[in-house]
Design a protein around this motif. Structure first.
Motif, PDB file in Angstrom:
ATOM      1  N   SER A 103       0.820  -1.209   0.000  1.00  0.00           N
ATOM      2  CA  SER A 103       0.000   0.000   0.000  1.00  0.00           C
ATOM      3  C   SER A 103       0.852   1.257   0.000  1.00  0.00           C
ATOM      4  CB  SER A 103      -0.941  -0.006   1.198  1.00  0.00           C
ATOM      5  OG  SER A 103      -1.855  -1.091   1.094  1.00  0.00           O
ATOM      6  N   SER A 104       0.294   2.316  -0.600  1.00  0.00           N
ATOM      7  CA  SER A 104       0.994   3.591  -0.751  1.00  0.00           C
ATOM      8  C   SER A 104       0.354   4.621   0.176  1.00  0.00           C
ATOM      9  CB  SER A 104       0.905   4.078  -2.198  1.00  0.00           C
ATOM     10  OG  SER A 104       1.418   3.108  -3.083  1.00  0.00           O
ATOM     11  N   LEU A 105       1.179   5.286   0.987  1.00  0.00           N
ATOM     12  CA  LEU A 105       0.664   6.278   1.919  1.00  0.00           C
ATOM     13  C   LEU A 105       1.300   7.635   1.684  1.00  0.00           C
ATOM     14  CD1 LEU A 105       0.646   3.381   3.735  1.00  0.00           C
ATOM     15  CD2 LEU A 105      -0.338   4.990   5.350  1.00  0.00           C
ATOM     16  N   ASN A 106       0.468   8.655   1.780  1.00  0.00           N
ATOM     17  CA  ASN A 106       0.927  10.040   1.760  1.00  0.00           C
ATOM     18  C   ASN A 106       0.889  10.631   3.166  1.00  0.00           C
ATOM     19  OD1 ASN A 106       1.777  12.484   0.517  1.00  0.00           O
ATOM     20  ND2 ASN A 106      -0.336  13.218   0.414  1.00  0.00           N
ATOM     21  N   THR A 107      -0.061  10.172   3.972  1.00  0.00           N
ATOM     22  CA  THR A 107      -0.199  10.615   5.358  1.00  0.00           C
ATOM     23  C   THR A 107       0.439   9.583   6.297  1.00  0.00           C
ATOM     24  OG1 THR A 107      -2.373   9.565   5.451  1.00  0.00           O
ATOM     25  CG2 THR A 107      -2.311  11.914   4.924  1.00  0.00           C
ATOM     26  N   PRO A 108       0.836   9.980   7.496  1.00  0.00           N
ATOM     27  CA  PRO A 108       1.457   9.018   8.416  1.00  0.00           C
ATOM     28  C   PRO A 108       0.533   7.880   8.838  1.00  0.00           C
ATOM     29  CG  PRO A 108       1.972  11.266   9.088  1.00  0.00           C
ATOM     30  CD  PRO A 108       0.921  11.369   8.015  1.00  0.00           C
ATOM     31  N   SER A 109      -0.781   8.135   8.851  1.00  0.00           N
ATOM     32  CA  SER A 109      -1.719   7.113   9.308  1.00  0.00           C
ATOM     33  C   SER A 109      -2.748   6.808   8.229  1.00  0.00           C
ATOM     34  CB  SER A 109      -2.432   7.573  10.583  1.00  0.00           C
ATOM     35  OG  SER A 109      -3.337   8.635  10.297  1.00  0.00           O
ATOM     36  N   TYR A 110      -3.383   5.654   8.398  1.00  0.00           N
ATOM     37  CA  TYR A 110      -4.571   5.329   7.602  1.00  0.00           C
ATOM     38  C   TYR A 110      -5.456   4.432   8.457  1.00  0.00           C
ATOM     39  CZ  TYR A 110      -2.744   0.664   6.060  1.00  0.00           C
ATOM     40  OH  TYR A 110      -2.282  -0.619   5.991  1.00  0.00           O
TER      41      TYR A 110
ATOM     42  N   GLU B  34       7.269  12.802  -2.029  1.00  0.00           N
ATOM     43  CA  GLU B  34       7.368  11.342  -2.093  1.00  0.00           C
ATOM     44  C   GLU B  34       6.133  10.707  -1.465  1.00  0.00           C
ATOM     45  OE1 GLU B  34      12.119  10.422  -1.731  1.00  0.00           O
ATOM     46  OE2 GLU B  34      11.012  10.755   0.138  1.00  0.00           O
ATOM     47  N   LEU B  35       5.914   9.440  -1.815  1.00  0.00           N
ATOM     48  CA  LEU B  35       4.940   8.605  -1.133  1.00  0.00           C
ATOM     49  C   LEU B  35       5.696   7.487  -0.426  1.00  0.00           C
ATOM     50  CD1 LEU B  35       2.265   8.289  -3.973  1.00  0.00           C
ATOM     51  CD2 LEU B  35       2.238   9.867  -2.040  1.00  0.00           C
ATOM     52  N   GLN B  36       5.021   6.829   0.510  1.00  0.00           N
ATOM     53  CA  GLN B  36       5.619   5.729   1.254  1.00  0.00           C
ATOM     54  C   GLN B  36       4.951   4.418   0.869  1.00  0.00           C
ATOM     55  OE1 GLN B  36       8.188   6.004   3.628  1.00  0.00           O
ATOM     56  NE2 GLN B  36       8.352   8.153   2.982  1.00  0.00           N
ATOM     57  N   LEU B  37       5.765   3.411   0.559  1.00  0.00           N
ATOM     58  CA  LEU B  37       5.271   2.076   0.215  1.00  0.00           C
ATOM     59  C   LEU B  37       5.398   1.168   1.425  1.00  0.00           C
ATOM     60  CD1 LEU B  37       4.362  -0.173  -1.765  1.00  0.00           C
ATOM     61  CD2 LEU B  37       6.800  -0.481  -2.322  1.00  0.00           C
TER      62      LEU B  37
ATOM     63  N   SER C  20       9.290   2.010   2.462  1.00  0.00           N
ATOM     64  CA  SER C  20      10.282   2.709   1.639  1.00  0.00           C
ATOM     65  C   SER C  20       9.600   3.832   0.872  1.00  0.00           C
ATOM     66  CB  SER C  20      10.959   1.737   0.669  1.00  0.00           C
ATOM     67  OG  SER C  20      10.009   1.047  -0.123  1.00  0.00           O
ATOM     68  N   ALA C  21      10.376   4.879   0.584  1.00  0.00           N
ATOM     69  CA  ALA C  21       9.851   6.040  -0.133  1.00  0.00           C
ATOM     70  C   ALA C  21       9.962   5.810  -1.641  1.00  0.00           C
ATOM     71  CB  ALA C  21      10.613   7.298   0.264  1.00  0.00           C
ATOM     72  N   PHE C  22       9.045   6.432  -2.391  1.00  0.00           N
ATOM     73  CA  PHE C  22       9.110   6.329  -3.842  1.00  0.00           C
ATOM     74  C   PHE C  22       8.420   7.530  -4.480  1.00  0.00           C
ATOM     75  CE2 PHE C  22       4.940   4.557  -2.958  1.00  0.00           C
ATOM     76  CZ  PHE C  22       4.163   4.997  -4.027  1.00  0.00           C
TER      77      PHE C  22
ATOM     78  N   VAL D  56       1.333   3.955  -9.842  1.00  0.00           N
ATOM     79  CA  VAL D  56       1.136   4.988  -8.831  1.00  0.00           C
ATOM     80  C   VAL D  56       2.259   6.014  -8.977  1.00  0.00           C
ATOM     81  CG1 VAL D  56       0.804   5.454  -6.364  1.00  0.00           C
ATOM     82  CG2 VAL D  56       0.219   3.203  -7.296  1.00  0.00           C
ATOM     83  N   ARG D  57       1.914   7.287  -8.813  1.00  0.00           N
ATOM     84  CA  ARG D  57       2.953   8.316  -8.803  1.00  0.00           C
ATOM     85  C   ARG D  57       2.547   9.430  -7.847  1.00  0.00           C
ATOM     86  NH1 ARG D  57       2.560  12.997 -12.731  1.00  0.00           N
ATOM     87  NH2 ARG D  57       0.428  13.011 -13.543  1.00  0.00           N
ATOM     88  N   VAL D  58       3.547  10.178  -7.394  1.00  0.00           N
ATOM     89  CA  VAL D  58       3.286  11.325  -6.544  1.00  0.00           C
ATOM     90  C   VAL D  58       3.003  12.535  -7.423  1.00  0.00           C
ATOM     91  CG1 VAL D  58       5.716  12.018  -6.346  1.00  0.00           C
ATOM     92  CG2 VAL D  58       4.101  12.605  -4.524  1.00  0.00           C
ATOM     93  N   ARG D  59       2.086  13.385  -6.968  1.00  0.00           N
ATOM     94  CA  ARG D  59       1.803  14.667  -7.619  1.00  0.00           C
ATOM     95  C   ARG D  59       2.226  15.764  -6.645  1.00  0.00           C
ATOM     96  NH1 ARG D  59      -2.708  14.685 -11.263  1.00  0.00           N
ATOM     97  NH2 ARG D  59      -2.569  16.963 -11.078  1.00  0.00           N
ATOM     98  N   PRO D  60       3.467  16.247  -6.743  1.00  0.00           N
ATOM     99  CA  PRO D  60       3.965  17.197  -5.750  1.00  0.00           C
ATOM    100  C   PRO D  60       3.179  18.504  -5.738  1.00  0.00           C
ATOM    101  CG  PRO D  60       5.773  16.263  -7.039  1.00  0.00           C
ATOM    102  CD  PRO D  60       4.492  15.890  -7.726  1.00  0.00           C
ATOM    103  N   GLN D  61       2.890  19.001  -4.521  1.00  0.00           N
ATOM    104  CA  GLN D  61       2.276  20.304  -4.300  1.00  0.00           C
ATOM    105  C   GLN D  61       1.027  20.508  -5.160  1.00  0.00           C
ATOM    106  OE1 GLN D  61       5.316  23.340  -4.710  1.00  0.00           O
ATOM    107  NE2 GLN D  61       6.439  22.589  -2.946  1.00  0.00           N
ATOM    108  N   ALA D  62       0.189  19.478  -5.226  1.00  0.00           N
ATOM    109  CA  ALA D  62      -0.971  19.519  -6.117  1.00  0.00           C
ATOM    110  C   ALA D  62      -2.204  20.136  -5.474  1.00  0.00           C
ATOM    111  CB  ALA D  62      -1.304  18.105  -6.604  1.00  0.00           C
ATOM    112  N   LEU D  63      -2.232  20.244  -4.137  1.00  0.00           N
ATOM    113  CA  LEU D  63      -3.429  20.726  -3.437  1.00  0.00           C
ATOM    114  C   LEU D  63      -3.002  21.707  -2.350  1.00  0.00           C
ATOM    115  CD1 LEU D  63      -6.532  20.438  -2.918  1.00  0.00           C
ATOM    116  CD2 LEU D  63      -5.938  18.639  -1.271  1.00  0.00           C
ATOM    117  N   HIS D  64      -3.753  22.801  -2.209  1.00  0.00           N
ATOM    118  CA  HIS D  64      -3.490  23.768  -1.150  1.00  0.00           C
ATOM    119  C   HIS D  64      -4.471  23.532   0.000  1.00  0.00           C
ATOM    120  CE1 HIS D  64      -1.049  25.715  -4.210  1.00  0.00           C
ATOM    121  NE2 HIS D  64      -0.516  26.427  -3.238  1.00  0.00           N
ATOM    122  N   VAL D  65      -3.911  23.409   1.207  1.00  0.00           N
ATOM    123  CA  VAL D  65      -4.713  23.048   2.377  1.00  0.00           C
ATOM    124  C   VAL D  65      -4.368  23.959   3.545  1.00  0.00           C
ATOM    125  CG1 VAL D  65      -5.030  20.625   1.761  1.00  0.00           C
ATOM    126  CG2 VAL D  65      -2.982  21.338   3.015  1.00  0.00           C
TER     127      VAL D  65
END
Length: 297
Positions: free
Chosen positions: A198-205, A221-224, A256-258, A286-295
């Protein structure tokens, strides 16, 4: 010094979030935001249309959970909107990553009108069976996706992490492992059976499970998270480790990061993005979309 209040262009509330409990915020929000349109959309298409009609860069308050934000991502990204969340879902893992999960709605609302917005990364999955989808928290593939799918059928009185634990215990009875070839950033990491990858962008799910404790939403990056083949007893023993963030000590679990990832399997693998089911697939990119959303954090 207190920052000046901003006037959001829209407040969008998902009345179905948290099994309908989020709907109770409608009247209090109308009273608290008399100058801001409050929208309770009939469906996802209607919600997206309201967002797409806003001026580019507008700030939008969204009352709901991870599933609500996930459905709105295409419109939020297309119009470069600023997202401010009032946590009101079952999982709320994005709200945790933004530091908002423990705020009451009044505190979160005041923060949404005063705090600056900053960019965060998103993930993107592409597969023939489901096309291209954005995600902001997680893409689950394998056993944990099957849990997310089963959690949607949990009793309504179960909320948060107990809902996912109920789903886990029910899913262990039909435990499966998946033959997966895993390639990250062009390098072969694994070719063989896995419980999930699984791929995570946030520390938890999964409503707060600290699966990728070092993950950051703005590092490009995303975490695998790869979990090897466990039997039923092994999977049960792994759960307390995952719940407490101690799982990475296990020799059969790897993080691991990817930036780019490809998962292939001779058999369909269950998938879910931000806790929302997708069709099972055999070839997943799967790919990362850097800085794609403003929050607003």
């Amino acid at each position: 010094m207190i920052a000046p209040a901003l006037t959001p262009a829209l407040c969008l509330l998902n009345p179905h979030a948290a099994n309908g409990r989020c709907a109770a915020l409608a009247e209090p929000l109308r009273e608290a935001l008399p100058q801001v349109p409050l929208v309770l959309p009939e469906n996802v298409a209607a919600a997206r249309q309201r967002l797409l009609a806003l001026p580019e860069g507008s700030r939008v308050i969204v009352a709901g959970g991870d599933g609500t934000v996930h459905q709105l991502l295409p419109a939020l990204v297309a119009r470069k909107l600023q997202l401010a969340i009032l946590p009101g879902g079952t999982g709320n893992d994005l709200a945790r990553a933004l530091g908002l999960a423990r705020m009451g709605w009044r505190e979160a609302l005041a923060h949404a009108q005063s705090a600056p917005a900053s960019a965060m990364d998103l993930g993107e999955i592409t597969a023939p069976e489901c096309g291209t989808q954005l995600f902001m928290s997680s893409l689950t593939a394998g056993f944990d996706a099957a849990i997310a799918i089963r959690a949607q059928a949990a009793p309504n009185w179960l909320r948060g992490q107990p809902r996912y634990l109920w789903a886990t215990l029910n899913e262990i009875g039909r435990l499966r492992v998946y033959p997966l070839r895993v390639e990250a950033d062009g390098q072969l990491l694994h070719d063989g059976p896995l419980l999930f990858a699984s791929s995570l962008n946030t520390p938890s799910y999964g409503s707060g499970m600290p699966a990728a404790p070092g993950a950051r939403i703005d590092d490009g990056e995303l975490q695998l998270l790869r979990v090897g083949a466990f039997g039923r007893l092994g999977a049960l023993a792994m759960m307390p480790l995952l719940l407490t963030g101690l799982h990475l000590r296990h020799s059969n679990i790897h993080l691991s990061a990817f930036k780019t990832l490809r998962l292939t399997s001779p058999q369909p693998v269950p998938l879910a993005v931000d806790g929302e089911p997708l069709p099972s697939a055999t070839d997943i990119s799967v790919r990362v979309r850097p800085q794609a959303l403003h929050v607003v954090r």
